[in-house]
Design a protein around this motif. Structure first.
Motif, short mmCIF file in Angstrom:
data_model
loop_
_atom_site.label_atom_id
_atom_site.label_comp_id
_atom_site.label_asym_id
_atom_site.label_seq_id
_atom_site.Cartn_x
_atom_site.Cartn_y
_atom_site.Cartn_z
N SER A 20 0.86 -1.19 0.00
CA SER A 20 0.00 0.00 0.00
C SER A 20 0.89 1.23 0.00
N GLN A 21 0.27 2.37 0.25
CA GLN A 21 1.07 3.59 0.35
C GLN A 21 2.02 3.54 1.54
N ASP A 22 1.55 2.98 2.67
CA ASP A 22 2.31 3.07 3.92
C ASP A 22 3.00 1.78 4.32
N TRP A 23 2.60 0.68 3.76
CA TRP A 23 3.12 -0.60 4.26
C TRP A 23 3.18 -1.65 3.16
N THR A 24 4.00 -2.68 3.46
CA THR A 24 4.03 -3.88 2.65
C THR A 24 3.86 -5.03 3.63
N THR A 25 2.97 -5.98 3.30
CA THR A 25 2.76 -7.07 4.23
C THR A 25 2.69 -8.41 3.52
N TYR A 26 3.16 -9.43 4.23
CA TYR A 26 3.21 -10.81 3.72
C TYR A 26 2.47 -11.68 4.71
N TYR A 27 1.65 -12.60 4.23
CA TYR A 27 0.98 -13.46 5.19
C TYR A 27 0.82 -14.89 4.69
N GLU A 28 0.75 -15.79 5.65
CA GLU A 28 0.43 -17.19 5.39
C GLU A 28 -0.66 -17.56 6.37
N THR A 29 -1.75 -18.12 5.89
CA THR A 29 -2.76 -18.69 6.78
C THR A 29 -2.77 -20.18 6.49
N MET A 30 -2.45 -20.96 7.51
CA MET A 30 -2.18 -22.38 7.28
C MET A 30 -2.72 -23.23 8.42
N PRO A 31 -2.84 -24.53 8.17
CA PRO A 31 -3.16 -25.43 9.27
C PRO A 31 -2.13 -25.22 10.39
N SER A 32 -2.57 -25.21 11.64
CA SER A 32 -1.64 -24.86 12.71
C SER A 32 -0.46 -25.83 12.79
N SER A 33 -0.68 -27.06 12.36
CA SER A 33 0.42 -28.03 12.44
C SER A 33 1.57 -27.69 11.50
N ASP A 34 1.32 -26.85 10.50
CA ASP A 34 2.34 -26.55 9.50
C ASP A 34 2.91 -25.14 9.61
N ILE A 35 2.50 -24.37 10.60
CA ILE A 35 2.80 -22.93 10.59
C ILE A 35 4.29 -22.63 10.74
#
Lengths: 434, 439
Positions: free
Chosen positions: B90-105
């Motif tokens: 965005s203008q102010d930020w860059t973000t990376y995410y993973e939403t995964m099964p908790s066993s694989d996080i």
């Protein structure tokens, strides 16, 4: 409590997914099927439903009628005016919407859990007795016509329209547009809207799914109160699923859209029905072709290696009749032919060579592993239950499907690819600058 | 209302590691999934002319792999779990995410710790991504609303870097080189400029220990040199006229408003709700229908426009409040603008009613509840709030919004909805002249 069930995270806990053990299914005497799943901690509730009133009943000459009828529902009904309907919904921070697909009219709603009654009361009132006020008919007609004008200059929409038209033919319910065309929408009268409603809106074959912070008892009682008395002896019988045959030779449609910088490409084939035995094999094959990771093999070849496109992926869309298996990309006009070549090569590779053992394993793992994520939200659960009911998959489908996916073989994937991805029977549609 | 059986414990654990990394953890055991986010305080706001689009391009390059996680292996290992991952700039930020099964996080933690410092930026990958981004930009240019929005932004900000699109200008995408991107990456991707957020099915003590182990050893590095050029006050209305393909005309009007930390921001959120309907500030968040809003009644029920929407973004520096309309076939942007002005004059002249305010409050409450239900949504909220101010900005958002009065809304309407403070943009079909002649 569900929390406990998840304490062994090493593999998927099937009992934690919605199924017969925690979903209530009731059929009311008038034919409405109600599915409820409680989600105790949730502050909200989701409503997901379907009526047998989609565009399949309208025909090409009246294309847009089912959708126009759906758009008119909240414009006024016997009990409430337009202002009253929206004042009540918006004052509660609730959403309630209706949209027409090919086979069914979809009902979608979301509200704070305490407002489920509001959704059902308003939903019942507008579905059962819309009044089609004349001033709103013209207002909505104008809005539809403007959206059709926008569609005519949207390269993605234009390529999709050309694709469906070429694959199924202009008269086929999968071939014409649910939203209609300027001439058909202009021609629709108040009498048409009323007649469509009278003939197709009714409780027979209707489904309502409710998921969220409500109890089964309260939810079923509310559905009975507001929908239990609905009858429509004139309701038309459910339409048979249409058949379709793939073109016997390749078809190409190039659609010029002036003033654009990018072209949208659809290269596709006739695909499976949802009920076909090879649907799941085709689905996994498609996952390998254009979904897995960043758009599967297509992403690797068109986006990552050649740098041709921001998106390059594939999709299977399966319903009651023969569906589609499409590859899609948005590319610079100069790169259209190169992209089409790469797409054809990837489709051909699915039919000529077995996928690797590892590809099959990791795609099976993805499709099974994503279930808990898809089913985390009320919307996800409601959507899954609605689809299971629509296609008659059974309430234990989510418990069964991991086993079905895990049992698929490489040969089954190739057989499905061979059945559908026939190089000489493709349709190519391109929309963009000339 | 809500029954509280015992005093609630703080939901979010906030820690700062020795290298400056901020960590926010929230346990949530309703489903066996975890959403893991890494936020960087860098976006188009931090880009100089000549390097516009660098933040977004860097984001793309972080999917091209490291020595330990080559691109293909990275993608496959996340997808195999059934997890989803993505990134946003965005203008102010860059973000990376993973939403995964908790066993694989754990995989998400390892790959994010690795790519904070070790992304390869291979020259061949820079080149192939250049054309991918040009394609992304050209796809956006196919939409008249994108073209109009870009021109409006450029007219609104003569000095501040909010003047350019996050995607960057085509000329910069064509000319930037690997060294430009790599320098941007190394400068801004340091622990003290980052926030790690985890929400979901884990134990906070274990999660923190693992984050310490993986991220704690990354050298603190130097704080990025901030590039700040404040926008001078606008001294008169600015206008932008575009013409192009299609049969449909558009009108967009934008007013300069303060950033999210300013006390006027929340009254402006309520003003937007009264004018154009309730919306969520969450990127995943849905809005509500707006058919009882003032602008819908004034512009759509009168058949001048086919829709109207309000756009308010929570940003670090002062940005814009925008009102967008699709002009109805047969009408002109001028007619829509005149009706819009009459309606805005009304709220400048007189405070909204208590009923309107109560409705806006209930809508905000509902939209907020919807947007805080999933682990991914919450992961977004905590990181976003921390970028803007502090994660408690999120927790306090609703109470502060509920405290806004009709007089507050009236005050900000008078202050910001001035003609001299705005930029008016319209787009009209080129071939057919006025939209009225487009049949």
């Amino acid at each position: 409590m569900p929390n406990k069930k998840f304490s062994s995270p090493s593999k998927l806990n099937l009992a934690a997914l919605p199924g017969p053990h925690d979903t209530t299914r009731v059929v009311l005497p008038n034919g409405i099927t109600v599915l409820v799943r409680e989600n105790p901690g949730s502050p909200s509730v989701v409503l997901d439903g379907a009526l047998q009133a989609g565009a399949i009943y309208e025909g090409r000459v009246r294309a847009g009628l089912a959708s126009f009828t759906a758009d008119m529902l909240k414009r006024g009904c016997a009990q409430f005016s337009f202002d009253e309907i929206y004042e009540r919904l918006e004052a509660a921070g609730a959403n309630l919407g209706f949209s027409s697909g090919v086979h069914t009219l979809s009902v979608g709603g979301k509200a704070l859990a305490e407002d489920l009654e509001l959704l059902l009361e308003l939903g019942a009132a507008v579905l059962q007795a819309p009044t089609f006020p004349a001033d709103h008919i013209e207002r909505v007609r104008g809005e539809i016509l403007t959206s059709l004008a926008l569609r005519a200059h949207d390269t993605r929409a234009v390529s999709a329209m050309a694709f469906y038209d070429a694959l199924y033919g202009a008269e086929h319910p999968y071939g014409y547009e649910d939203d209609g065309y300027p001439d058909t929408v202009q021609a629709i009268t108040a009498a048409d809207l009323r007649a469509y409603h009278a003939a197709h809106y009714g409780p027979a074959g209707m489904t309502l799914v409710i998921v969220g912070g409500v109890t089964v008892k309260a939810a079923v009682a509310l559905v009975e109160r507001y929908f239990g008395g609905w009858k429509n002896p004139q309701q038309t019988a459910r339409a048979a699923a249409p058949g379709a045959t793939a073109p016997s030779a390749p078809v190409t449609r190039r659609m010029p859209v002036a003033g654009k910088t990018q072209s949208d490409v659809v290269l596709g084939f006739l695909g499976p029905r949802r009920a076909d035995a090879d649907y799941q094999a085709a689905r996994v094959a498609n996952n390998i072709l254009g979904v897995f990771g960043m758009y599967g093999r297509l992403g690797a070849s068109v986006r990552n290696r050649a740098g041709l496109a921001y998106y390059s992926l594939s999709r299977i869309n399966a319903s009651f009749g023969p569906g589609t298996w499409r590859m899609l990309a948005g590319v610079n006009p100069a790169n259209v032919d190169k992209t089409v070549k790469l797409m054809m090569r990837e489709a051909e590779r699915m039919t000529s060579t077995l996928v690797t053992v590892e590809e099959l394993a990791e795609n099976q793992s993805q499709i099974i592993g994503m279930l808990p994520l898809q089913l985390e939200s009320n919307e996800g659960v409601a959507g899954a239950l609605a689809s299971m009911e629509l296609f008659g998959l059974g309430l234990d489908y989510l418990q069964r499907v991991p086993g079905i996916i895990a049992a698929l073989t490489r040969a089954e994937l190739r057989a499905a690819a061979r059945r559908y991805l026939q190089p000489q029977r493709h349709v190519l549609a391109v929309a963009g600058p000339e | 209302m809500a029954k509280l059986k015992s005093k609630p414990k703080p939901l979010v654990h906030k820690t700062r590691l020795a290298n400056g990394l901020t960590v926010l953890l929230r346990e949530m055991h309703t489903a066996p999934v975890v959403s893991f986010w890494v936020w960087y305080r860098v976006g188009s706001r931090n880009e100089r002319t000549g390097r516009t689009g660098a933040s977004h391009w860097v984001e793309h390059m972080l999917f091209k792999g490291t020595a330990r996680f080559p691109a293909d292996a990275l993608e496959r290992s996340v997808s195999r779990t059934g997890g989803v991952w993505n990134a946003m700039t965005s203008q102010d930020w860059t973000t990376y995410y993973e939403t995964m099964p908790s066993s694989d996080i754990d995989l998400a933690l390892r790959l994010e710790a690795d790519r904070m410092r070790n992304s390869s930026f291979k020259p061949a990958d820079v080149d192939s991504e250049r054309t991918v981004i040009i394609s992304e930009r050209q796809g956006a240019e196919n939409s008249p609303m994108f073209l109009l929005g870009e021109e409006l932004q450029a007219a609104a900000f003569r000095v501040h870097p909010y003047h350019h699109e996050v995607l960057g200008d085509q000329t910069d995408i064509e000319s930037m080189q690997r060294a430009d991107l790599y320098e941007h990456y190394r400068e801004h991707y340091v622990p003290s400029n980052a926030i790690v957020v985890a929400v979901g099915d884990f134990r906070a003590t274990q999660m923190l220990a693992r984050i310490r182990e993986l991220f704690g050893k990354i050298p603190a590095g130097n704080a990025p040199r901030l590039f700040a050029r404040a926008e001078p006050e606008q001294r008169g209305e600015r206008r932008v006229h575009l013409s192009g393909d299609g049969q449909t005309a558009f009108l967009e009007v934008a007013y300069h408003i303060p950033g999210a930390r300013d006390p006027d921001f929340l009254p402006l959120v309520m003003l937007d709700s009264i004018l154009a309907g309730g919306n969520s500030l969450n990127v995943f968040g849905g809005g509500l229908s707006n058919k009882t809003s003032r602008l819908y009644r004034a512009l759509v029920l009168t058949e001048l426009a086919v829709n109207v929407s309000g756009g308010i973004s929570a940003t670090i520096d002062p940005y814009l409040y925008g009102i967008s309309c699709v002009v109805r076939d047969g009408r002109t942007p001028e007619e829509v603008e005149a009706a819009l002005d009459a309606e805005l004059d009304r709220i400048v002249a007189e405070a909204p009613t208590a009923t309107e305010l109560a409705k806006a409050a209930k809508q905000a409450k509902a939209v907020f509840a919807y947007s805080a239900e999933s682990v991914s949504n919450l992961g977004f909220w905590y990181g976003f709030a921390e970028i803007l101010d502090d994660h408690t900005w999120f927790a306090n958002y609703l109470p502060r919004l509920m405290a806004v009065t009709a007089q507050d809304v009236h005050r900000v309407a008078k202050r910001y909805l001035a003609r001299t403070n705005r930029i008016v943009g319209n787009y009209r079909p080129a071939a057919s002249g006025p939209a009225a002649a487009s049949k």
